[in-house]
Design an enzyme around this catalytic site. Structure first.
Site, PDB file in Angstrom:
ATOM      1  N   TRP A  99       0.833  -1.209   0.000  1.00 53.81           N
ATOM      2  CA  TRP A  99       0.000   0.000   0.000  1.00 53.81           C
ATOM      3  C   TRP A  99       0.860   1.247   0.000  1.00 53.81           C
ATOM      4  O   TRP A  99       0.520   2.254  -0.639  1.00 53.81           O
ATOM      5  CB  TRP A  99      -0.971  -0.025   1.178  1.00 53.81           C
ATOM      6  CG  TRP A  99      -1.821  -1.249   1.132  1.00 53.81           C
ATOM      7  CD1 TRP A  99      -1.797  -2.316   1.978  1.00 53.81           C
ATOM      8  CD2 TRP A  99      -2.799  -1.574   0.126  1.00 53.81           C
ATOM      9  NE1 TRP A  99      -2.694  -3.277   1.565  1.00 53.81           N
ATOM     10  CE2 TRP A  99      -3.321  -2.851   0.434  1.00 53.81           C
ATOM     11  CE3 TRP A  99      -3.268  -0.906  -1.007  1.00 53.81           C
ATOM     12  CZ2 TRP A  99      -4.296  -3.463  -0.347  1.00 53.81           C
ATOM     13  CZ3 TRP A  99      -4.241  -1.528  -1.791  1.00 53.81           C
ATOM     14  CH2 TRP A  99      -4.748  -2.784  -1.448  1.00 53.81           C
ATOM     15  N   ASP A 166      -1.314   6.784   6.533  1.00 47.82           N
ATOM     16  CA  ASP A 166      -2.377   5.836   6.217  1.00 47.82           C
ATOM     17  C   ASP A 166      -2.515   4.915   7.426  1.00 47.82           C
ATOM     18  O   ASP A 166      -1.657   4.072   7.683  1.00 47.82           O
ATOM     19  CB  ASP A 166      -2.004   5.041   4.964  1.00 47.82           C
ATOM     20  CG  ASP A 166      -3.036   3.969   4.600  1.00 47.82           C
ATOM     21  OD1 ASP A 166      -3.986   3.754   5.379  1.00 47.82           O
ATOM     22  OD2 ASP A 166      -2.878   3.338   3.539  1.00 47.82           O
ATOM     23  N   LYS A 190     -11.648  -2.000   8.913  1.00 47.04           N
ATOM     24  CA  LYS A 190     -10.848  -2.823   9.816  1.00 47.04           C
ATOM     25  C   LYS A 190     -11.232  -2.553  11.269  1.00 47.04           C
ATOM     26  O   LYS A 190     -11.833  -3.382  11.918  1.00 47.04           O
ATOM     27  CB  LYS A 190      -9.361  -2.565   9.600  1.00 47.04           C
ATOM     28  CG  LYS A 190      -8.755  -3.429   8.507  1.00 47.04           C
ATOM     29  CD  LYS A 190      -8.494  -2.687   7.250  1.00 47.04           C
ATOM     30  CE  LYS A 190      -7.740  -3.537   6.245  1.00 47.04           C
ATOM     31  NZ  LYS A 190      -7.662  -2.937   4.916  1.00 47.04           N
TER      32      LYS A 190
END
Length: 355
Positions: A99, A166, A190
């Site tokens: 990511w 992030d 999440k």
């Protein structure tokens, strides 16, 4: 048979959060209408957004001068929105996984990008240390937790430039000093909500500084000024986030979430290190509390499919590792119970005894 959800995302949510959201989808606030069909501008829904923002700020102790907004598009859309809004001359990126790599790739479309450190040389099994942050960069981008590789940055970085993080997979799992960040963002699926909403915590004074024109929908100022209501927001996921934030607060907040995360991860890592069949994939000083990755030792590699089938038969859901790492991954987000971790450990011990 009881199921334990170790999926990396979308992932486990507290049962009461699921039930409250489901009930609102049947009848929102006794209105006779479903949450899925009300107007986002209905007088009953604005308080949902307001309370969600207020709880965000309370639970994370967000200081004055920061805005909290809710967007669509997932964290992946932020990969381009961030440089669009903040990259004027140069940006610094710390590369710790897939990511982070994707975020860095998008930024290169907008200007100069400096990769200050990377752990790619060892398949992202560690968090780089001892790197230098260029003081002339517009911002430093980090990915605090790496779901695929099972590594995590567990402290707030001191930086001479704004840090943009992030935190898709570890937000609300520990206290953070928000004042050390220019922006924190992430997909909600999440530790916050169901899939479908992205959260952004942004320092207001950083907005509107780049010289380029920004398309309306990609401009953070648009959404800050309109309180996430410029266009139709993801109504149900925001409501789900509100219920989850209420749950976190009732459980004792992020300090309690951190205590539980440490307890769960230490227990599971201890078993991985003890068990004759398994070995952890991340270096010990970089291990994630959220995503615990492990594989079978080389001499037992041929048992991988058998262990996965065995664990599944015992109610362990989503423990197959990502293809880039292989083996197994136990995602232990806030809603994962200690009972679930102990059930997985019992599986590992039973499998070890059989082999």
């Amino acid at each position: 048979m009881k199921k334990y959800n170790f999926n990396a995302g979308p992932s486990i949510l507290p049962r009461e959060v699921i039930e409250a959201t489901a009930q609102a989808c049947l009848d929102f606030n006794g209105s006779g209408l479903s949450l899925m069909e009300i107007s986002h501008r209905a007088k009953d829904f604005q308080p949902v957004v307001d309370e969600t923002v207020a709880l965000f700020k309370e639970i994370l102790n967000i200081p004055e001068g920061y805005s909290v907004i809710f967007l669509g598009g997932g964290a992946s859309l932020e990969f381009c929105m961030i440089p669009y809004n903040f990259l004027e001359k140069k940006a610094a990126y710390l590369n710790t996984g897939v990511w982070a790599t994707k975020a860095e790739k998008e930024a290169k479309l907008f200007g100069e990008v400096v990769e200050i450190a990377s752990s790619k040389d060892k398949n992202f099994t560690y968090i780089p240390k001892g790197y230098e942050i260029p003081a002339d960069a517009d911002y430093l981008h980090i990915t605090s937790n790496n779901t695929i590789y099972g590594t995590e940055i567990l402290e707030d970085i001191d930086s001479p430039i704004p840090v943009i993080a992030d935190m898709s997979s570890d937000i609300f799992s520990r206290p953070i000093d928000v004042s050390k960040y220019g922006m924190i963002y992430g997909g909600a699926q999440k530790n916050l909500s169901m899939a479908g909403v992205t959260f952004v915590i942004v320092k207001d004074e950083l907005l509107g500084k780049v010289s380029r024109q920004i398309p309306t929908m990609l401009n953070y100022e648009t959404h800050v000024k309109k309180g996430s209501m410029f266009n139709t927001p993801p109504v149900v996921p925001i409501y789900c986030a509100l219920q989850n934030l209420k749950w976190i607060k009732a459980q004792g907040g992020v300090k309690e979430m951190e205590r539980r995360a440490i307890e769960r991860s230490e227990l599971l890592y201890a078993e991985i290190d003890r068990n004759k069949l398994f070995v952890g994939t991340a270096e010990k000083d970089s291990r994630s509390r959220m995503n615990i990755t492990f594989v079978l030792k080389d001499e037992y590699k041929d048992l991988e499919a058998e262990f996965l089938a065995f664990a599944t038969s015992k109610g362990m859901v989503g423990v197959k590792g990502h293809r880039d790492v292989g083996g197994f991954r136990a995602s232990c987000y806030n809603a994962m119970s200690l009972e679930g971790v102990k059930a997985l450990i019992a599986c590992m011990q039973e499998f070890e005894a059989a082999h």
